[in-house]
Design a protein around this motif. Structure first.
Motif, PDB file in Angstrom:
ATOM      1  N   GLU A 183      84.031 -36.460 -18.452  1.00  0.00           N
ATOM      2  CA  GLU A 183      83.362 -37.718 -18.087  1.00  0.00           C
ATOM      3  C   GLU A 183      84.363 -38.860 -17.938  1.00  0.00           C
ATOM      4  O   GLU A 183      85.247 -39.043 -18.773  1.00  0.00           O
ATOM      5  CB  GLU A 183      82.338 -38.052 -19.178  1.00  0.00           C
ATOM      6  N   ASP A 239      77.723 -37.984 -15.574  1.00  0.00           N
ATOM      7  CA  ASP A 239      77.706 -36.628 -15.026  1.00  0.00           C
ATOM      8  C   ASP A 239      79.103 -36.156 -14.639  1.00  0.00           C
ATOM      9  O   ASP A 239      79.246 -35.116 -13.993  1.00  0.00           O
ATOM     10  CB  ASP A 239      76.775 -36.552 -13.815  1.00  0.00           C
ATOM     11  N   HIS A 278      74.016 -40.063  -8.623  1.00  0.00           N
ATOM     12  CA  HIS A 278      74.424 -39.485  -9.907  1.00  0.00           C
ATOM     13  C   HIS A 278      73.208 -38.920 -10.623  1.00  0.00           C
ATOM     14  O   HIS A 278      72.071 -39.363 -10.402  1.00  0.00           O
ATOM     15  CB  HIS A 278      75.095 -40.540 -10.793  1.00  0.00           C
ATOM     16  N   THR A 279      73.449 -37.957 -11.487  1.00  0.00           N
ATOM     17  CA  THR A 279      72.363 -37.334 -12.245  1.00  0.00           C
ATOM     18  C   THR A 279      72.268 -37.876 -13.667  1.00  0.00           C
ATOM     19  O   THR A 279      71.455 -37.390 -14.453  1.00  0.00           O
ATOM     20  CB  THR A 279      72.573 -35.812 -12.293  1.00  0.00           C
ATOM     21  N   ALA A 280      73.077 -38.853 -13.973  1.00  0.00           N
ATOM     22  CA  ALA A 280      73.072 -39.449 -15.315  1.00  0.00           C
ATOM     23  C   ALA A 280      73.496 -40.914 -15.203  1.00  0.00           C
ATOM     24  O   ALA A 280      73.735 -41.428 -14.107  1.00  0.00           O
ATOM     25  CB  ALA A 280      74.007 -38.678 -16.250  1.00  0.00           C
ATOM     26  N   LYS A 305      84.204 -33.995  -8.737  1.00  0.00           N
ATOM     27  CA  LYS A 305      83.716 -33.613 -10.058  1.00  0.00           C
ATOM     28  C   LYS A 305      84.910 -33.493 -10.996  1.00  0.00           C
ATOM     29  O   LYS A 305      85.784 -32.632 -10.810  1.00  0.00           O
ATOM     30  CB  LYS A 305      82.972 -32.275  -9.977  1.00  0.00           C
TER      31      LYS A 305
END
Length: 751
Positions: free
Chosen positions: A693, A671, A649-651, A689
């Protein structure tokens, strides 16, 4: 005779005031006499000790002994207390009421620390669970001795008395498990009120205001007294006079010169069953016949109109024994000015006799009106309106000497002055210990009926048609909304019986999934809770006793906020923003009969950033953690070695969980991505995706139910804001959701 009655009616308030002044003038003489007696007793106590020949068993091992006084109504009997590994003994100096009083420690069921004379010196011991009167009430000469014996006796109790807190009783009362009468008794007990101490006798409210009608109408609000006001504020004209005096008074100011509970008032009610106490208080005489407790209606009238009469009632008015209303002892209580002898108390017209009065009075206490308003009276007597600015606003300010901390008697060096001050405190009454510092909640009576969302609610209405995938699980709880329910983290906060929620206002709430209703709540500290398996805040873990409704233990855990916890078998896993997951071994301490949990730190799992979520597989052999830097880490719980670490994950990762077969891990993050990781290889085998959120989910290894504005397989309107928490049972048949709209919804999956 009519003229004499009229004169008496006009001068009654003056006479009562003069009587109080006369009593006050006697305090100095009484103080001198008491000081001489006290000095003599202290000398005798210092020269003597407990006679150990009184032990019931030669093998008994004494723990400690000290000088004490046994407290009885209007009497404190000096002697020695000795506690052993089997018994508590009290040996009075004068041999009364027995040469030695013995209480077996294994018979003790409750013990309470008490105030005596507004000082923390009392200890009361009960050998029964529900009796109103104790087996012994002891007053110590210093707090350290009192506490030493208190904690020693506590080790013999299976259920330590701190289980019985004001809040735990409040929750039982709210849910209807305690009657109003029982609840008031418990509050009096916790507030240091005792039937052995007339200066702190239990206090109950007047609840009825109608003593003239021939029928008692409990459906009419006008029948009842305004429970939001103290007795002194019920008559506006009298209150205005008192407030005018109050405003012109130098500090410390007070509105009422007499209290709502004092030895004199208690014996006013009980003179027919305890005449010896009244004679002791009145120097061998009964009070004037027209000032005696002659009529319930007259007494209420004087409490409304008298310049110095603000007394409340005592528990006997709501009990089963009417002997205190009847002159069964044929006492010569005098003759009134109208020529009638003082005999039985005259009941109101709506009661045929004393027994009928008590029965109807008890019914009134448990009536719907009183149940809905009793919390207002509790605020005045035991709660946040007892002191300070709230007391001033509620016209509830009494003389400073009636409050704990109003004066430090130990700081008074002159013994005569100190004894006189103590005597004055005991004579004029004491305000109960304050039990609540915030408004007391109203009583809750569950009503099992269908509740639908109104048009004013911004949440969409869920269709109940046959095509619906989910239906409401409860009749009552279509929504359970509290003003302080925001972003409930329910995942991990459930077991087979209960669901737990926490709030930013430091309250843990528990709901029964079987009964489908609110069970209890528990306030902790002023710190916000961030996890719901157990309530926590920075540095500390709190352990909550479900059966007794109290905080049981505190464990110093982390250097930053605890974000999530998991429990498996005897091990506790705690995640924190301090970048660690800690593993604790739980064991019961069997050193005493009231076992408490002990925790030993087994391992500390280091991470590169703050840990936001953790989860265990069904067997408890694997642990997954999700961090703020987007990394998912899988651990072996037997060796605490890292098996996989995937930066997927990017967050921040919000939630992670194993599939039922432990082969895969699902994670969602800030993310808006949903990732499926193969446990054996560490590969991301699926990635979705979402439009927005996702913060939480439930899954069975195949289908996923997510909290947010979108789902993978079906969109189900539920909350007006984001879904922030979700839980599903093992059978995948029940779902509980919580959202930003401050609601919880229970769902049942249709086959």
């Amino acid at each position: 005779m009519t003229f004499q009655l009229e004169v008496w009616s006009k001068t009654e308030d003056v006479v009562q005031t003069l009587l109080q002044l006369h009593r006050a003038s006697c305090l100095e003489k009484l103080g001198d006499q008491t000081a001489m007696i006290a000095a003599n007793l202290q000398s005798r106590l210092a020269r003597s000790s407990f006679d150990k020949n009184c032990f019931q068993n030669v093998a008994e091992r004494p723990h400690m002994e000290c000088a004490v006084e046994m407290v009885l109504p209007l009497v404190s009997n000096p002697g020695h207390v000795c506690i052993t590994d089997e018994n508590l003994y009290f040996q009075p100096l004068n041999g009364y009421p027995e040469h030695v009083i013995q209480i077996k420690l294994n018979r003790v069921r409750r013990i309470y620390k008490r105030r005596h004379g507004l000082r923390p010196l009392g200890l009361e011991v009960f050998c029964t669970e529900n009796d109103f009167c104790s087996d012994i009430y002891l007053k110590f000469y210093n707090t350290a001795d009192r506490d030493e014996i208190y904690y020693y006796i506590a080790t013999f109790l299976e259920n330590h008395m701190t289980e019985h807190t004001a809040e735990s009783y409040m929750l039982q009362w709210q849910r209807g498990h305690l009657s109003n009468y029982q609840y008031l008794l418990h509050l009096n007990n916790l507030a240091d009120r005792s039937c052995n101490d007339l200066s702190q006798y239990p206090v109950f409210p007047w609840v009825i205001a109608d003593y003239t009608s021939s029928q008692l109408d409990l459906t009419n609000a006008a029948t009842f007294r305004d429970l939001s006001k103290p007795v002194g504020a019920l008559n506006r004209e009298r209150l205005d006079r008192l407030l005018a005096r109050y405003k012109g008074m130098p500090e410390p100011r007070f509105m009422y010169g007499s209290h709502y509970s004092s030895p004199g008032y208690v014996l006013f009610y009980l003179v027919r069953v305890a005449p010896e106490h009244m004679l002791c208080l009145q120097n061998g005489r009964y009070d004037h016949a027209d000032r005696m407790f002659n009529s319930i209606g007259e007494t209420w009238k004087n409490c409304l109109e008298g310049a110095t009469d603000f007394k409340e009632l005592i528990p006997e008015f709501y009990g089963n024994d009417c002997s205190f209303l009847e002159n069964k002892l044929n006492l010569d209580l005098g003759r009134r000015q109208n020529g009638s002898l003082v005999g039985d108390v005259v009941p109101p017209p709506w009661a045929s006799d004393a027994s009928d009065f008590l029965q109807k009075h008890r019914t009134a206490l448990e009536s719907q009106y009183v149940s809905e308003h009793l919390h207002e009276w509790i605020d005045l007597v035991f709660g946040f309106k007892q002191r300070g600015s709230e007391a001033v606003a509620a016209h509830n300010v009494f003389h400073p000497l009636t409050y704990e901390g109003g004066i430090d008697c130990d700081s008074i060096e002159d013994p005569d002055e100190r004894i006189a001050m103590l005597t004055q405190i005991l004579e004029f009454g004491q305000t109960p210990t304050q039990l609540f510092s915030s408004p007391h909640p109203q009583r809750i009576t569950p009503r099992f009926q269908n509740i639908t969302r109104s048009s004013s609610n911004t949440s969409p209405v869920i269709s109940q048609s046959e095509d619906s995938s989910f239906e409401d699980l409860t009749e009552e709880s279509r929504k359970l909304a509290w003003a302080n329910m925001v972003r409930r983290h329910l995942v991990g906060g459930c077991n087979n019986k209960y669901n737990y929620t926490t709030s930013p206002h430091s309250t843990l709430k528990m709901f029964s999934k079987e009964l489908k209703e609110f069970q209890r709540s528990m306030s902790f500290s002023n710190m916000v809770r961030s996890s719901t398996l157990l309530p926590v805040h920075r540095l500390s873990l709190y352990f909550y006793s479900i059966p007794y409704g109290r905080r049981q233990d505190t464990l110093m855990g982390h250097d930053d906020a605890v974000s999530k916890m998991c429990w498996f078998d005897e091990r506790l896993y705690t995640a924190s923003w301090d970048s660690t997951v800690k593993v604790w071994q739980c064991a019961s301490d069997g050193s005493s009969s009231h076992k408490r949990s002990q925790f030993q730190l087994l391992a500390e799992l280091e991470h590169d950033s703050g840990v936001n979520t953790i989860g265990l597989n069904p067997a408890g052999t694997l642990l997954v953690s999700g961090c703020k830097d987007g990394a998912v880490t899988i651990w072996d719980t037997s060796s605490y070695n890292t098996l996989q670490q995937v930066h997927c994950h990017t967050a921040t990762i919000h939630h992670t969980a194993f599939s039922p077969d432990s082969r895969h891990v699902l994670s969602v993050g800030a993310d808006s991505c949903m990732k499926v990781i193969d446990v054996q290889t560490g590969m991301v085998i699926s990635s979705v995706k979402a439009e927005e959120e996702q913060r939480c989910f439930c899954w069975d290894g195949n289908s996923v139910l997510c909290g947010g504005h979108n789902t993978v397989t079906k969109r189900i309107p539920a909350h007006s804001g984001a879904v922030t928490a979700m839980w599903m049972n093992d059978l995948c048949s029940t779902v509980i959701t919580g959202g930003e709209d401050r609601q919880m919804i229970f769902w049942k999956l249709q086959s």
